[in-house]
Design a protein around this motif. Sequence first.
Motif, PDB file in Angstrom:
ATOM      1  N   ALA A 294      19.750  22.145  79.400  1.00 34.72           N
ATOM      2  CA  ALA A 294      20.604  21.508  80.417  1.00 34.72           C
ATOM      3  C   ALA A 294      21.136  22.612  81.084  1.00 34.72           C
ATOM      4  CB  ALA A 294      21.935  21.399  79.182  1.00 34.72           C
ATOM      5  N   GLY A 295      21.832  24.745  80.439  1.00 32.62           N
ATOM      6  CA  GLY A 295      21.726  25.189  81.485  1.00 32.62           C
ATOM      7  C   GLY A 295      20.666  24.957  82.766  1.00 32.62           C
ATOM      8  N   LEU A 296      19.521  25.116  82.506  1.00 32.18           N
ATOM      9  CA  LEU A 296      17.562  25.509  82.889  1.00 32.18           C
ATOM     10  C   LEU A 296      17.871  24.572  84.291  1.00 32.18           C
ATOM     11  CD1 LEU A 296      15.455  27.647  80.443  1.00 32.18           C
ATOM     12  CD2 LEU A 296      17.107  28.343  82.159  1.00 32.18           C
ATOM     13  N   ASN A 297      17.854  22.942  82.460  1.00 36.78           N
ATOM     14  CA  ASN A 297      17.938  21.876  83.967  1.00 36.78           C
ATOM     15  C   ASN A 297      18.202  21.940  85.321  1.00 36.78           C
ATOM     16  OD1 ASN A 297      15.993  21.031  82.967  1.00 36.78           O
ATOM     17  ND2 ASN A 297      17.148  19.264  81.123  1.00 36.78           N
ATOM     18  N   LEU A 298      20.127  22.294  84.953  1.00 31.55           N
ATOM     19  CA  LEU A 298      21.189  22.349  85.915  1.00 31.55           C
ATOM     20  C   LEU A 298      20.997  22.548  87.144  1.00 31.55           C
ATOM     21  CD1 LEU A 298      24.257  21.531  84.067  1.00 31.55           C
ATOM     22  CD2 LEU A 298      22.923  20.061  85.724  1.00 31.55           C
ATOM     23  N   LEU A 299      19.605  24.044  86.271  1.00 34.66           N
ATOM     24  CA  LEU A 299      20.132  25.267  87.522  1.00 34.66           C
ATOM     25  C   LEU A 299      19.006  24.316  88.501  1.00 34.66           C
ATOM     26  CD1 LEU A 299      20.869  28.546  85.901  1.00 34.66           C
ATOM     27  CD2 LEU A 299      22.100  26.895  87.371  1.00 34.66           C
ATOM     28  N   GLY A 300      18.322  23.561  87.944  1.00 33.92           N
ATOM     29  CA  GLY A 300      17.281  23.285  88.600  1.00 33.92           C
ATOM     30  C   GLY A 300      15.774  23.561  88.265  1.00 33.92           C
ATOM     31  N   LEU A 301      15.662  24.087  87.276  1.00 33.25           N
ATOM     32  CA  LEU A 301      14.699  23.992  86.849  1.00 33.25           C
ATOM     33  C   LEU A 301      13.214  23.144  85.986  1.00 33.25           C
ATOM     34  CD1 LEU A 301      15.528  26.929  85.248  1.00 33.25           C
ATOM     35  CD2 LEU A 301      13.562  27.349  86.579  1.00 33.25           C
ATOM     36  N   PRO A 302      12.302  22.962  86.666  1.00 31.59           N
ATOM     37  CA  PRO A 302      11.409  21.760  86.565  1.00 31.59           C
ATOM     38  C   PRO A 302      11.688  21.363  84.731  1.00 31.59           C
ATOM     39  CG  PRO A 302      10.027  24.242  86.701  1.00 31.59           C
ATOM     40  CD  PRO A 302      10.986  24.195  86.907  1.00 31.59           C
ATOM     41  N   SER A 303      10.595  20.216  84.594  1.00 31.19           N
ATOM     42  CA  SER A 303      10.959  19.165  83.345  1.00 31.19           C
ATOM     43  C   SER A 303      10.094  20.154  82.160  1.00 31.19           C
ATOM     44  CB  SER A 303      11.031  18.104  83.616  1.00 31.19           C
ATOM     45  OG  SER A 303       9.201  17.871  83.942  1.00 31.19           O
ATOM     46  N   TRP A 304       9.083  20.896  82.764  1.00 23.90           N
ATOM     47  CA  TRP A 304       8.293  21.178  80.962  1.00 23.90           C
ATOM     48  C   TRP A 304       9.123  22.926  80.959  1.00 23.90           C
ATOM     49  CZ3 TRP A 304       7.865  26.329  82.437  1.00 23.90           C
ATOM     50  CH2 TRP A 304       8.057  26.967  83.848  1.00 23.90           C
ATOM     51  N   VAL A 305      10.252  23.070  81.696  1.00 24.25           N
ATOM     52  CA  VAL A 305      11.434  24.139  80.777  1.00 24.25           C
ATOM     53  C   VAL A 305      11.352  24.035  79.854  1.00 24.25           C
ATOM     54  CG1 VAL A 305      13.165  25.310  80.891  1.00 24.25           C
ATOM     55  CG2 VAL A 305      11.600  25.557  83.250  1.00 24.25           C
ATOM     56  N   GLU A 306      11.782  22.353  79.257  1.00 19.81           N
ATOM     57  CA  GLU A 306      12.119  21.802  78.126  1.00 19.81           C
ATOM     58  C   GLU A 306      11.344  21.915  76.817  1.00 19.81           C
ATOM     59  OE1 GLU A 306      14.456  18.377  77.550  1.00 19.81           O
ATOM     60  OE2 GLU A 306      14.623  18.387  75.737  1.00 19.81           O
ATOM     61  N   PRO A 307      10.180  21.446  77.214  1.00 16.17           N
ATOM     62  CA  PRO A 307       8.903  21.273  76.184  1.00 16.17           C
ATOM     63  C   PRO A 307       8.455  23.070  75.351  1.00 16.17           C
ATOM     64  CG  PRO A 307       8.556  20.038  77.382  1.00 16.17           C
ATOM     65  CD  PRO A 307       9.646  20.882  78.083  1.00 16.17           C
ATOM     66  N   ALA A 308       8.651  23.595  76.606  1.00 14.19           N
ATOM     67  CA  ALA A 308       8.228  25.439  76.533  1.00 14.19           C
ATOM     68  C   ALA A 308       9.238  26.296  75.898  1.00 14.19           C
ATOM     69  CB  ALA A 308       7.946  25.482  77.696  1.00 14.19           C
ATOM     70  N   PHE A 309      10.797  25.557  75.774  1.00 15.47           N
ATOM     71  CA  PHE A 309      11.332  26.446  75.323  1.00 15.47           C
ATOM     72  C   PHE A 309      11.428  26.020  74.430  1.00 15.47           C
ATOM     73  CE2 PHE A 309      16.198  26.482  74.852  1.00 15.47           C
ATOM     74  CZ  PHE A 309      16.837  28.069  75.489  1.00 15.47           C
ATOM     75  N   ASN A 310      11.485  24.093  73.119  1.00 22.13           N
ATOM     76  CA  ASN A 310      11.707  24.066  72.110  1.00 22.13           C
ATOM     77  C   ASN A 310      10.323  24.930  71.430  1.00 22.13           C
ATOM     78  OD1 ASN A 310      13.549  22.654  70.977  1.00 22.13           O
ATOM     79  ND2 ASN A 310      12.558  20.915  72.933  1.00 22.13           N
ATOM     80  N   GLY A 311       9.088  24.702  71.979  1.00 20.14           N
ATOM     81  CA  GLY A 311       8.113  25.485  71.725  1.00 20.14           C
ATOM     82  C   GLY A 311       8.379  26.826  71.015  1.00 20.14           C
ATOM     83  N   LEU A 312       8.898  27.852  71.774  1.00 22.40           N
ATOM     84  CA  LEU A 312       9.109  29.254  71.666  1.00 22.40           C
ATOM     85  C   LEU A 312       9.716  29.225  70.701  1.00 22.40           C
ATOM     86  CD1 LEU A 312       7.922  31.980  72.920  1.00 22.40           C
ATOM     87  CD2 LEU A 312      10.349  31.462  75.065  1.00 22.40           C
ATOM     88  N   ALA A 313      11.291  28.504  71.274  1.00 22.13           N
ATOM     89  CA  ALA A 313      12.385  28.729  69.899  1.00 22.13           C
ATOM     90  C   ALA A 313      11.468  28.257  68.151  1.00 22.13           C
ATOM     91  CB  ALA A 313      12.871  27.440  70.515  1.00 22.13           C
ATOM     92  N   LEU A 314      10.250  27.256  68.591  1.00 22.94           N
ATOM     93  CA  LEU A 314      10.451  27.510  67.379  1.00 22.94           C
ATOM     94  C   LEU A 314       9.277  28.643  66.541  1.00 22.94           C
ATOM     95  CD1 LEU A 314       9.248  25.061  64.019  1.00 22.94           C
ATOM     96  CD2 LEU A 314       7.494  24.478  66.218  1.00 22.94           C
ATOM     97  N   ILE A 315       8.027  28.962  67.254  1.00 23.60           N
ATOM     98  CA  ILE A 315       7.370  30.241  66.601  1.00 23.60           C
ATOM     99  C   ILE A 315       8.211  31.452  66.220  1.00 23.60           C
ATOM    100  CG2 ILE A 315       5.435  31.865  67.483  1.00 23.60           C
ATOM    101  CD1 ILE A 315       4.325  29.764  68.981  1.00 23.60           C
ATOM    102  N   VAL A 316       9.459  31.760  67.247  1.00 24.76           N
ATOM    103  CA  VAL A 316      10.032  32.565  67.148  1.00 24.76           C
ATOM    104  C   VAL A 316      10.974  32.215  66.050  1.00 24.76           C
ATOM    105  CG1 VAL A 316      11.975  34.022  68.131  1.00 24.76           C
ATOM    106  CG2 VAL A 316      10.202  33.247  69.347  1.00 24.76           C
TER     107      VAL A 316
END
Lengths: 339, 526
Positions: A304-326
């Motif tokens: 949510a924070g990254l979206n509000l800062l105006g980052l593009p929509s691919w951030v969310e899946p990237a964030f989820n994928g990274l969180a899962l692997i880590v």
Amino acid sequence: MTQHVTDKPQVASGPAPAGAAIQSNRAIAVSASRFGLPVLLIILIVIFSVLAPQTFATVTNLRTVLSTQSVLAVLALAAMMTLVIGEFDLSLGAQMGLSALLFPGLAANGTLPLPVALICAILATTLVGLINGILVAKLKINSFIATIGMAALLSAAVLAYSGGNTIYAGVPPSLLSIAAFAPLGIPGPIIYVAVIALVVWLLLQRTPFGRWMAAVGGSRDAAKLSGINTDRVTVVTFTLAGVLCGISGVLLASQLGSGNPAVGPGQLLPAFAAAFLGATSFRVGQFNVWGTIFAVLTIATGVAGLNLLGLPSWVEPAFNGLALIVAVTATRYLRGKPL
Amino acid sequence: MNNEARSALQVSGLSKTFTGVRVLDGVSFDVFPGEVHALLGQNGSGKSTLIKCLAGVYRPDHGAEISIAGKPTRPGFPPSGARQLGLAFVHQDLGLIPDMTVAENLALGVGFTTRGGLISWRKQRSLAEQAIDIFDLAVRPDELIRDVPVTMRTLLAIARALQTRTGPNSSELACLILDEPTASLPDNDADILFAALDRVKAQGVGIVYVSHRLDEIFRIADRATVLRNGVKTGSYDIAALDKRALVEIIIGQKPPTTSSSAATSRPSSAALPDVLRVSNVSGIRIKDLSLTVRAGEIVGVAGLGGSGRSELARLIFGAQERRSGTVQVADTTLPAGSVSAAVEAGVGLVPEDRRRDGCVMSMTVTENMTLVHPPTLTSGFLDLRREKRKVRDSILEFDIRPTDPNTVIGTMSGGNQQKVVLAKWLEVNPKLLILDEPVQGVDIGAKADIYRSLRSASEQGTALLMIDSDFDNLAELCDRVLVIRDGHVAEELVGAQVTSAAMSRATFGIADTHSMLTTEFDEGDR
């Protein structure tokens, strides 16, 4: 010479000093990790509040994040329950999709009264969970394979039922009241999640059945040889996961006000990410309720924070994928063994 | 000795130490080409370790010398090097892959022949046919191993070992090492194996033959080397020995076990009711076995590896489906293959493989200890307070370290883990507790604690059935010992007969005349 020598000296000797060193390093990591998620959550909140005080640090935003994440939180608890018994349910997302479609579909045009439609939607996924459990426990099919097959079947069912179209015609507006319900200004979904989390926690931590689940996940052989009916534990757990999937689907539909055949499968990965990330906190190395809930909140806050800062929509899946692997890597290390 | 120059295998001064425990102590022996050389010894005498040293699985202690076909090797070669040096092994599990064909399995030994990077199946099949022809086996190269009878599989494994590895540095096979090759064979098929081994001998290959079955040794072996507690007692010409003499060499002269007097001084449990009644039970190795155990009795089960000792435990406990027969505990007849029913009827099992079957390693001491019947409130929730109290009491009673009930059991020592497993069962006051190797890998202090708990449980009426490959342990604790041979109770030792020497003789099927006399004496005394 009275000394007797066993046939398996390598077992008797065990991993000596090197193992002990790893153990103590891990012990430090475990204690450091215990409150990692809440701390990370606070850090994220502070950072985004500073960066976007007008949009992020508002009560409205808080409500939005908490309400929309309630669906994922319930689904993540379902994922966590099957992970506790050492199984994967990859049909969770599809089950949620089924329930989220059936509920408005059955209630549309007054076919069924709203409460009956709600119960039918949850019963449908409960039945799916039961079938999953029987496939895994009785027919001894690897849960990964059984549930991936089930997910495909459910997607087909969803397509067949909806014809690929969103169901909104004739859906009673009272559908929305389930999510809109807000006593004392607290959004209903938050209350539902809190109650469900508490019930799941009680089941896992305060009942013999919860112990049996943990034992089955820890060692199926040892559990069986302690007199635990491991097949029954497996079937019941998959069934309960089905109930939770049904509830999350109902919650989703009541937020959307319609039945969307496209939702569901996309939520599978975030749910697993949250369950694994949750295992790095609270009861470190074990899948646990509060860790899972905090993981959902942490990921949601980040996104949510990254979206509000105006980052593009691919951030969310990237964030989820990274969180899962880590999270999986960290959990593996903290448990000291592969999952 | 002019034999030394042409020995197929010559070992000298081979020792192996595991964390301060010397398992093999300066073992030397040699195997002539074309002879069958038996390697004998009791459970734990060091045979397996010796073979693993030869196979390169273990690195022997410094100072060992191993020569193959007269050529000295550097001990500590990797497992993959053994065959190139001229040694081949056929282990008990044969190392065949059931879902692959005969040709594929044979190729796993000799390597695949390729043409332009792809496997040449025509060539592979003809190589397989050559191997099959060594023993005139009635199999086709493209049959799956799982469809081939067990005896045939053993011969295929041997044929595979015989095929010369096609490589620049490879040697002719000098010595074939067979570890319990008849363990899984049907009784009458041993002849087929022996006929095959005669052909191997005729090729001038030396054979090291490990087996517990002395009848086989007398049929096939030329000489025998005997190990006792990691030390070689000697190498013997089989023709110069009879079975009884060989058994005495294998067991050695053991001092009489003093603690058996403790067993005889215990109050007789003859008047107490039977708790366990096993009638005509059959499984895979166990055939038509019957036994009874009375309340408060400690009954030992002695047998050689592969005699079905552990299977017996699983059959009674329902962890393995029995083919026939009945198991009765007190007044309950147990259904076949149901552990829950056995636990419900008051049976517990301390399994052999503690790490896999005994403990849930990821759970705490508390969670493991109350796993069988977690204490609950009337509401159905766990009674954490009562649980905590019970667990604290057990930790004190069994002297479990560390004393923190929330310790994850995987971080504890083997002895303490075993105490938790024991406490878990004794806590529910079982009618019958089955113990499979209860003190394996447990230090002396913990062992004494475990024995103390077991004795006190038996005094309170729990019937104990204890399986142990170390017969001294059985002699120390048991009122009565049942000797399992060929799948059934072959002999029963009572009171003063319960000595490890008597058990050893009985497992090999040698009557103990001295004990026979005491039996009669005992009977008369009653």
